[in-house]
Scaffold this active site. Structure first.
Site, PDB file in Angstrom:
ATOM      1  CD  GLU A   1     -62.178  81.671  79.094  1.00 27.37           C
ATOM      2  OE1 GLU A   1     -61.010  81.932  78.728  1.00 27.37           O
ATOM      3  OE2 GLU A   1     -63.173  82.221  78.611  1.00 27.37           O
TER       4      GLU A   1
ATOM      5  CD  GLU B   1     -53.224  89.098  73.846  1.00 27.09           C
ATOM      6  OE1 GLU B   1     -52.516  90.067  73.497  1.00 27.09           O
ATOM      7  OE2 GLU B   1     -54.471  89.091  73.760  1.00 27.09           O
TER       8      GLU B   1
ATOM      9  CG  ASN C   1     -56.127  87.373  78.150  1.00 26.41           C
ATOM     10  OD1 ASN C   1     -56.160  87.837  79.282  1.00 26.41           O
ATOM     11  ND2 ASN C   1     -56.274  88.120  77.084  1.00 26.41           N
TER      12      ASN C   1
ATOM     13  CB  CYS D   1     -62.095  77.880  76.816  1.00 23.00           C
ATOM     14  SG  CYS D   1     -60.531  78.747  76.597  1.00 23.00           S
TER      15      CYS D   1
ATOM     16  CB  CYS E   1     -63.003  80.697  72.548  1.00 22.98           C
ATOM     17  SG  CYS E   1     -61.708  79.605  73.152  1.00 22.98           S
TER      18      CYS E   1
ATOM     19  CB  CYS F   1     -58.455  81.437  76.484  1.00 19.55           C
ATOM     20  SG  CYS F   1     -58.816  81.678  74.752  1.00 19.55           S
TER      21      CYS F   1
HETATM   22  N1  THU Z   1     -59.657  85.272  75.269  1.00 19.55           N
HETATM   23  C1  THU Z   1     -59.741  84.602  76.452  1.00 19.55           C
HETATM   24  O1  THU Z   1     -58.868  84.720  77.321  1.00 19.55           O
HETATM   25  N2  THU Z   1     -60.816  83.802  76.651  1.00 19.55           N
HETATM   26  C2  THU Z   1     -61.802  83.566  75.730  1.00 19.55           C
HETATM   27  O2  THU Z   1     -62.657  82.732  75.944  1.00 19.55           O
HETATM   28  C3  THU Z   1     -61.811  84.322  74.474  1.00 19.55           C
HETATM   29  C4  THU Z   1     -60.618  85.180  74.207  1.00 19.55           C
HETATM   30  C5  THU Z   1     -58.481  86.146  75.059  1.00 19.55           C
HETATM   31  C6  THU Z   1     -57.534  85.647  73.994  1.00 19.55           C
HETATM   32  C7  THU Z   1     -56.869  86.925  73.571  1.00 19.55           C
HETATM   33  O3  THU Z   1     -55.759  87.165  74.422  1.00 19.55           O
HETATM   34  C8  THU Z   1     -57.903  88.011  73.818  1.00 19.55           C
HETATM   35  O4  THU Z   1     -58.896  87.418  74.632  1.00 19.55           O
HETATM   36  C9  THU Z   1     -58.542  88.546  72.557  1.00 19.55           C
HETATM   37  O5  THU Z   1     -59.035  87.519  71.779  1.00 19.55           O
END
Ligand code: THU
Length: 133
Positions: free
Chosen positions: A55, A44, A42, A89, A86, A53
């Site tokens: 994935e 940010e 991920n 993804c 999520c 994300c």
């Molecule tokens: N996140 C992912 O990388 N994958 C997911 O399927 C759900 C959430 C990350 C996004 C964000 O950087 C952190 O998790 C908190 O939501």
């Protein structure tokens, strides 16, 4: 390729997560039908909505390298419990490999195995839509 090997690749990638805002590191490792692995983390941003994300980063990494057919994806997180992908993804995974196997892990690398359709039974597809209204 064993599930444990794919999970290890996701776990290793997870260290590179850029997540200073949520403090939630996620790693993903995507296995191609040909046996190659593409990872993602991920990423940010100070403008929170721009976060991507792990994935989707893994999928885009693979697509950028000319791969489109995937048999499995492992997802790891640095929090307690299983890290679920999520909906966004899952929808992006479905674009390429609707039959993909999804390995969800907890903090001890225990894993649960799902198929994409278990987690996203009704995906969006243009073929399912009446476009002439
Ligand atoms: N996140 C992912 O990388 N994958 C997911 O399927 C759900 C959430 C990350 C996004 C964000 O950087 C952190 O998790 C908190 O939501």
């Amino acid at each position: 390729m064993t599930p444990e090997e794919l999970i290890a690749a996701a776990r290793k990638a997870q260290n590179n997560s850029y997540s200073p805002y949520s403090q939630f590191k996620v790693g993903a490792a995507l296995l191609t039908d040909g046996g190659n692995i593409y990872t993602g983390v991920n990423v940010e941003n100070a403008s929170f909505g721009l976060t991507v994300c792990a994935e989707r980063v893994a999928i885009f990494n693979a697509i950028s390298n000319g791969e489109k057919d995937f048999s499995a994806i492992a997802i790891t997180g640095d929090h307690k419990g299983y890290t679920y992908p999520c909906g966004a993804c899952l929808q992006v995974l479905a674009e390429f490999s609707p039959q993909i196997k999804i390995l969800l892990t907890d903090e001890n690398d225990n894993y649960q195995e799902y198929y994409l359709k278990d987690l996203l039974p009704q995906l969006f597809s243009l073929e399912n839509q009446e476009v002439n209204i």
